[in-house]
Structure formats: structure tokens, C-alpha cells
Scaffold this motif. Structure first.
Motif, PDB file in Angstrom:
ATOM      1  N   PHE A   1       0.855  -1.185   0.000  1.00 35.76           N
ATOM      2  CA  PHE A   1       0.000   0.000   0.000  1.00 35.76           C
ATOM      3  C   PHE A   1       0.893   1.238   0.000  1.00 35.76           C
ATOM      4  CE2 PHE A   1      -4.211  -1.808   0.999  1.00 35.76           C
ATOM      5  CZ  PHE A   1      -3.840  -3.110   1.268  1.00 35.76           C
ATOM      6  N   ARG A   2       0.352   2.362  -0.431  1.00 35.30           N
ATOM      7  CA  ARG A   2       1.158   3.588  -0.379  1.00 35.30           C
ATOM      8  C   ARG A   2       0.264   4.818  -0.168  1.00 35.30           C
ATOM      9  NH1 ARG A   2      -1.459   6.524  -4.040  1.00 35.30           N
ATOM     10  NH2 ARG A   2      -1.057   6.141  -6.217  1.00 35.30           N
ATOM     11  N   PHE A   3       0.809   5.805   0.522  1.00 35.23           N
ATOM     12  CA  PHE A   3       0.161   7.115   0.649  1.00 35.23           C
ATOM     13  C   PHE A   3       1.098   8.067  -0.073  1.00 35.23           C
ATOM     14  CE2 PHE A   3      -0.369  11.026   3.440  1.00 35.23           C
ATOM     15  CZ  PHE A   3      -1.561  11.417   2.848  1.00 35.23           C
ATOM     16  N   ALA A   4       0.532   8.900  -0.974  1.00 37.33           N
ATOM     17  CA  ALA A   4       1.395   9.672  -1.879  1.00 37.33           C
ATOM     18  C   ALA A   4       1.039  11.160  -1.898  1.00 37.33           C
ATOM     19  CB  ALA A   4       1.292   9.080  -3.288  1.00 37.33           C
ATOM     20  N   PRO A   5       1.275  11.863  -0.791  1.00 38.38           N
ATOM     21  CA  PRO A   5       0.903  13.287  -0.760  1.00 38.38           C
ATOM     22  C   PRO A   5       1.890  14.179  -1.529  1.00 38.38           C
ATOM     23  CG  PRO A   5       1.988  12.688   1.279  1.00 38.38           C
ATOM     24  CD  PRO A   5       1.896  11.418   0.462  1.00 38.38           C
TER      25      PRO A   5
ATOM     26  N   ILE B   1       6.627  10.862  -1.696  1.00 40.74           N
ATOM     27  CA  ILE B   1       6.487  12.321  -1.755  1.00 40.74           C
ATOM     28  C   ILE B   1       6.379  12.729  -3.223  1.00 40.74           C
ATOM     29  CG2 ILE B   1       7.624  14.515  -1.200  1.00 40.74           C
ATOM     30  CD1 ILE B   1       6.637  13.044   1.309  1.00 40.74           C
ATOM     31  N   GLU B   2       5.222  13.242  -3.608  1.00 39.86           N
ATOM     32  CA  GLU B   2       4.978  13.584  -5.014  1.00 39.86           C
ATOM     33  C   GLU B   2       5.296  15.066  -5.234  1.00 39.86           C
ATOM     34  OE1 GLU B   2       1.350  11.729  -6.552  1.00 39.86           O
ATOM     35  OE2 GLU B   2       2.600   9.928  -6.540  1.00 39.86           O
ATOM     36  N   ASP B   3       6.572  15.329  -5.450  1.00 42.42           N
ATOM     37  CA  ASP B   3       7.056  16.713  -5.478  1.00 42.42           C
ATOM     38  C   ASP B   3       7.623  17.111  -6.841  1.00 42.42           C
ATOM     39  OD1 ASP B   3       9.198  15.019  -5.338  1.00 42.42           O
ATOM     40  OD2 ASP B   3      10.320  16.173  -3.866  1.00 42.42           O
TER      41      ASP B   3
ATOM     42  N   VAL C   1      -4.922   3.120  -2.642  1.00 44.65           N
ATOM     43  CA  VAL C   1      -6.037   3.619  -1.833  1.00 44.65           C
ATOM     44  C   VAL C   1      -5.934   5.140  -1.833  1.00 44.65           C
ATOM     45  CG1 VAL C   1      -7.082   3.610   0.469  1.00 44.65           C
ATOM     46  CG2 VAL C   1      -5.966   1.539  -0.405  1.00 44.65           C
ATOM     47  N   ARG C   2      -6.905   5.810  -2.423  1.00 43.70           N
ATOM     48  CA  ARG C   2      -6.855   7.272  -2.554  1.00 43.70           C
ATOM     49  C   ARG C   2      -8.269   7.806  -2.700  1.00 43.70           C
ATOM     50  NH1 ARG C   2      -4.092   7.157  -8.596  1.00 43.70           N
ATOM     51  NH2 ARG C   2      -5.883   6.296  -9.686  1.00 43.70           N
ATOM     52  N   GLY C   3      -8.418   9.130  -2.718  1.00 42.60           N
ATOM     53  CA  GLY C   3      -9.739   9.750  -2.706  1.00 42.60           C
ATOM     54  C   GLY C   3     -10.515   9.550  -4.007  1.00 42.60           C
TER      55      GLY C   3
HETATM   56  N1  GLU Z   1      -0.210  13.226  -5.044  1.00 44.95           N
HETATM   57  C1  GLU Z   1      -1.627  13.114  -5.204  1.00 44.95           C
HETATM   58  C2  GLU Z   1      -2.311  14.108  -4.281  1.00 44.95           C
HETATM   59  O1  GLU Z   1      -1.690  14.598  -3.345  1.00 44.95           O
HETATM   60  C3  GLU Z   1      -2.161  11.726  -4.887  1.00 44.95           C
HETATM   61  C4  GLU Z   1      -1.800  10.764  -5.926  1.00 44.95           C
HETATM   62  C5  GLU Z   1      -2.361   9.364  -5.792  1.00 44.95           C
HETATM   63  O2  GLU Z   1      -2.677   8.919  -4.683  1.00 44.95           O
HETATM   64  O3  GLU Z   1      -2.435   8.694  -6.807  1.00 44.95           O
HETATM   65  O4  GLU Z   1      -3.466  14.388  -4.487  1.00 44.95           O
END
Ligand code: GLU
Length: 293
Positions: free
Chosen positions: A11-15, A47-49, A225-227
Motif C-alpha cells: 500500500f502507499r500514501f502519496a501526498p 512524496i509527489e514533489d 487507496v486514494r480519494g
Molecule cells: N499526489 C496526489 C495528491 O496529493 C495523490 C496521488 C495518488 O494517490 O495517486 O493528491
């Protein structure tokens, strides 16, 4: 007979560190952590930077502080997208070599002018699932000589996917497995609704869509898993995964936390910021309750 070891779910959280985390991020991070724990899986933080103008080290430090406070455990080292631009460029080159990407020279202002002019003539301009106008066809239809001249002149440009050609190259209907809070089951992807999506920006050598699919594959993510705000983007992700020969994770798009007016939370609304709420004396348990976990 030796048993084949089962791959652990990942799993990953990618803010993106372009603002302080808020309750919406808390739901996403906590849900990812809970789902990883109950699946006895791994939990990664990414970290999506890629947006070097809006992302800052201070916001990144804030992400670590907020997640530590929430008692979320992730694996180190953390993947930071800004350290992997060469990998995204290599993937872009594969798509250009396949004849599926083209340089896009129109600025946001020029695109807007085109759309406004067309709509003033009573022609509705097609829009993507987020409501943004599709990119005009001019650059896609540009003659090769003209394109090469513009590139040689050094004028700023992005790279876009030729959606028509990409769909033709795939030639099959795409779908994904969805377990989230909206539609579930096998979802039919509709990448064509997005038009010629951006692969590399004029101010950043990648794009959200390209880097997210490459990183999910490189990090062997099995569960995204994301919004729900990213539900329709999954169509684009499935298309890029197919073109680049990458595996498809299972997707779980969760409900969004909204403000009193029913709007999605934004990073500028400080009253729902995690650091702000922590400062007001709320506990991690209060945050769990507030996001309905
Ligand atoms: N980096 C994206 C955001 O902060 C989320 C990307 C993803 O979960 O696929 O909204």
C-alpha cells in the motif's frame, strides 16, 4: 513441493508537499495504514514533489510530523519523485519513440482564448471528467517540419499523449478492479474522455499521470487507496500502464471529507489542517473520529 512465497500486499500514501495536510489526507493515510495492517502488507510513503515551484521542504517536513503524530508507520527510505526525473523522461521517450506523444506549445492562456472564442460562436468545447477543456488539436496536427523548427528554436513546451493513437495502439477495452466507496467491481476505463493528457510539463520534466503509474509499478504497489476525486484519473493510469507494459494494482477510491458547504477540503483551509488541530489540543483518536474511522 515447495510452496511459492506469497507476495506481500503493498500500500502507499502519496501526498504532494505543496501545503499542510488536512483531514482528507488523514483519512487517506489512516485508511491505507489500516488496510495494510489488516492485509499484513507493507506501507510506503511517497512524496509527489514534481512541481518544484509549489513543493517545499517545510511542507515535506510537515507531512512527516503529521504522520508520526498520527502513529502511522511507513517504510524508509521514502521515494521522492524529484529525485527520479530521469526515469520519467525515459518513459516519455518510449512513448515518443512509439509515435504516441507530441510536443505541445500552447500556453494555458492561448488554450483558454481558443476555448472562449469557440464557445462564443456557440460551439461547446469538450471537457474532461474534472471539467477542464480538452487540449486543442493544433499541436497534434502540426506538420513535422514546423514541429522540428519550433523544437529547435528552444520555445517552451510540454509533451502530450496522442490519445487517438494511444487507444488504437492498445486496441482493447481497459478496465480496473475497484473495491472503494463508489462503484465497485470491474470498472470500464474511459481514457478517451481526457483527450490528449499531459505527460511532461513545460515547467517540470514529468506529469502527475506519468510519474504515478511508473512509481506504483517500480514500488510494486498492489493496492492504490486514494480519494474518489482521482477515480476518473484511473482510466488514464490504466492506459499508460498498458502502453508501458506495467502491472495494474487494485484500486480503492474512498469517500472525500468535505467542508460544511459540501466542498472538498483544500490545503488553504487552515481550520482543518492537522497541525492546526494538533495545536488546538486534539488527539490522534479525535482525528480518527472526525474522519469517521
Ligand atoms: N499526489 C496526489 C495528491 O496529493 C495523490 C496521488 C495518488 O494517490 O495517486 O493528491
Amino acid at each position: 513441493m515447495t510452496a511459492i512465497p506469497r507476495q506481500k500486499p503493498v500500500f502507499r500514501f502519496a501526498p504532494s508537499p505543496n501545503g499542510p495536510l488536512h483531514l482528507g489526507h488523514a483519512l487517506s493515510a489512516l485508511l491505507n495504514g489500516d488496510m495494510a495492517a489488516s492485509a499484513e502488507g507493507r506501507f510506503l510513503l511517497r512524496i509527489e514533489d514534481i512541481d518544484l515551484t509549489r513543493c517545499t521542504p517545510e511542507f515535506e517536513a510537515g507531512i512527516y510530523a503529521d504522520l508520526e503524530w498520527l502513529a502511522i508507520n511507513w517504510e524508509w527510505p521514502v521515494r521522492r519523485q524529484s529525485e527520479h526525473f530521469a526515469e520519467y523522461q525515459a518513459a516519455l521517450e518510449r512513448l515518443t519513440d512509439l509515435g504516441l506523444a507530441y510536443p505541445a506549445f500552447m500556453t494555458r492562456g492561448e488554450t483558454k482564448t481558443r476555448v472562449v472564442a469557440a464557445e462564443a460562436n456557440g460551439t461547446p468545447w469538450p471537457r474532461d471528467p474534472d471539467g477542464s477543456p480538452l487540449y486543442p488539436p493544433d499541436d497534434r496536427e502540426r506538420a513535422e517540419f514546423d514541429r522540428q523548427q519550433l523544437l529547435a528554436s528552444g520555445v517552451k513546451h510540454a509533451w502530450r499523449l496522442d490519445m487517438g493513437k494511444a487507444l488504437e495502439a492498445v486496441g482493447a477495452t481497459l478496465s480496473w478492479e475497484e473495491t472503494g466507496d463508489g462503484n465497485r467491481g470491474l470498472i470500464a476505463a474511459n481514457p478517451g474522455a481526457w483527450g490528449d493528457v499531459i505527460l511532461s510539463r513545460s515547467d517540470a520534466p514529468s506529469s502527475y499521470h506519468l510519474s504515478v503509474v511508473l512509481d506504483d509499478a517500480l514500488q510494486e504497489v498492489t493496492h492504490v487507496v486514494r480519494g474518489l476525486d482521482l477515480f476518473h484519473s484511473t482510466s488514464v493510469h490504466r492506459l499508460l500502464q498498458t502502453l508501458l507494459g506495467l502491472p495494474a494494482p487494485i484500486y480503492h477510491h474512498h469517500r472525500l471529507i468535505t467542508d460544511e458547504d459540501g466542498r472538498k477540503l483544500s490545503k488553504s483551509q487552515s481550520d482543518t489542517g492537522l497541525a492546526e488541530l494538533r495545536g488546538r489540543g486534539l488527539s490522534p483518536a479525535d482525528i480518527r473520529r472526525l474522519v469517521g474511522l
